[in-house]
Design a protein around this motif. Sequence first.
Motif, PDB file in Angstrom:
ATOM      1  N   SER A 165       0.820  -1.210   0.000  1.00 57.39           N
ATOM      2  CA  SER A 165       0.000   0.000   0.000  1.00 57.39           C
ATOM      3  C   SER A 165       0.857   1.265   0.000  1.00 57.39           C
TER       4      SER A 165
ATOM      5  N   ASN B 106       1.571   4.296   1.297  1.00 51.00           N
ATOM      6  CA  ASN B 106       1.366   5.142   2.474  1.00 51.00           C
ATOM      7  C   ASN B 106       2.591   5.055   3.376  1.00 51.00           C
TER       8      ASN B 106
ATOM      9  N   GLN C 273      -0.186   4.996   8.471  1.00 50.39           N
ATOM     10  CA  GLN C 273      -1.078   5.986   7.871  1.00 50.39           C
ATOM     11  C   GLN C 273      -2.062   5.284   6.931  1.00 50.39           C
ATOM     12  N   PRO C 274      -3.213   5.897   6.637  1.00 50.86           N
ATOM     13  CA  PRO C 274      -4.188   5.258   5.733  1.00 50.86           C
ATOM     14  C   PRO C 274      -3.603   5.060   4.332  1.00 50.86           C
TER      15      PRO C 274
ATOM     16  N   THR D 141      -5.658   6.430  -1.665  1.00 56.31           N
ATOM     17  CA  THR D 141      -6.794   6.009  -2.489  1.00 56.31           C
ATOM     18  C   THR D 141      -6.909   6.813  -3.786  1.00 56.31           C
TER      19      THR D 141
END
Length: 245
Positions: free
Chosen positions: A194, A196, A200-201, A204
């Motif tokens: 991911s 990030n 952290q989120p 997207t």
Amino acid sequence: MLKIARINFKKCVLSLPRPYLLPARPTPFTLDFICILIIRIINVSIDEPKWQIWKKHMGTEKFYKTLAQIAVMLKNGKVLGLPTESVYGLSCIIQKAAVEKVIALKQRDLKKGFIVLSGDISHLLALIDTEKLNEKQLEILSQRQDKPTTWVVPVKHEYRWLTGDFGTIAVRLTDHPLLKELTITLGCAIISTSANLSNQPPATSYDKVQHYFGDQLDYIHPQQNFIAAKPSRVINLISNEVLRD
């Protein structure tokens, strides 16, 4: 019939806009190979107009030009921001120097492993200790799922450096158009984690990747109409335990 098809497809290949992945001057052998490959694998009608065949089965020139450029960057050890079936990810080839860049960018704990993906199951099997899996498990691993699914499986000793504190590796057979074609072009699986910073989120969107990493990445792919979704579900293939749904 095959001889006529060869001739038609030779004319087709020579007159089409040429993606960067094809030789600048294809030899007669190369053209024969391309023609037979298209006829036998894609199984198109030879009566279709050549441009319709190209557009329908091979995509656009722009797509394949971009694909070739991304493949070259990855082969050169670059770290890229690429969309996946769910969120944006950071990707690189399975090479220690490139993976170390990803770890540094994400400020990632070395104890954590990585997800590895490809559109070709043989690329994933090359990383897996298949002797610890039975025929049914191998069959499940090779099947396309109704939603993105990452399988946790035993890892070969030589790829143990990818898995942190674990003796298993997370792999996914991807159907994402870019990632599927990219890995087939490269002839190998790639890292996808991911996009990030640690804790952290996940990013997207293209803008969110840019916000996290700025010019630290060598390239971020701007997928049109990208719609973020939940990260892939994660299942232990041997125990059937759902680690993330």
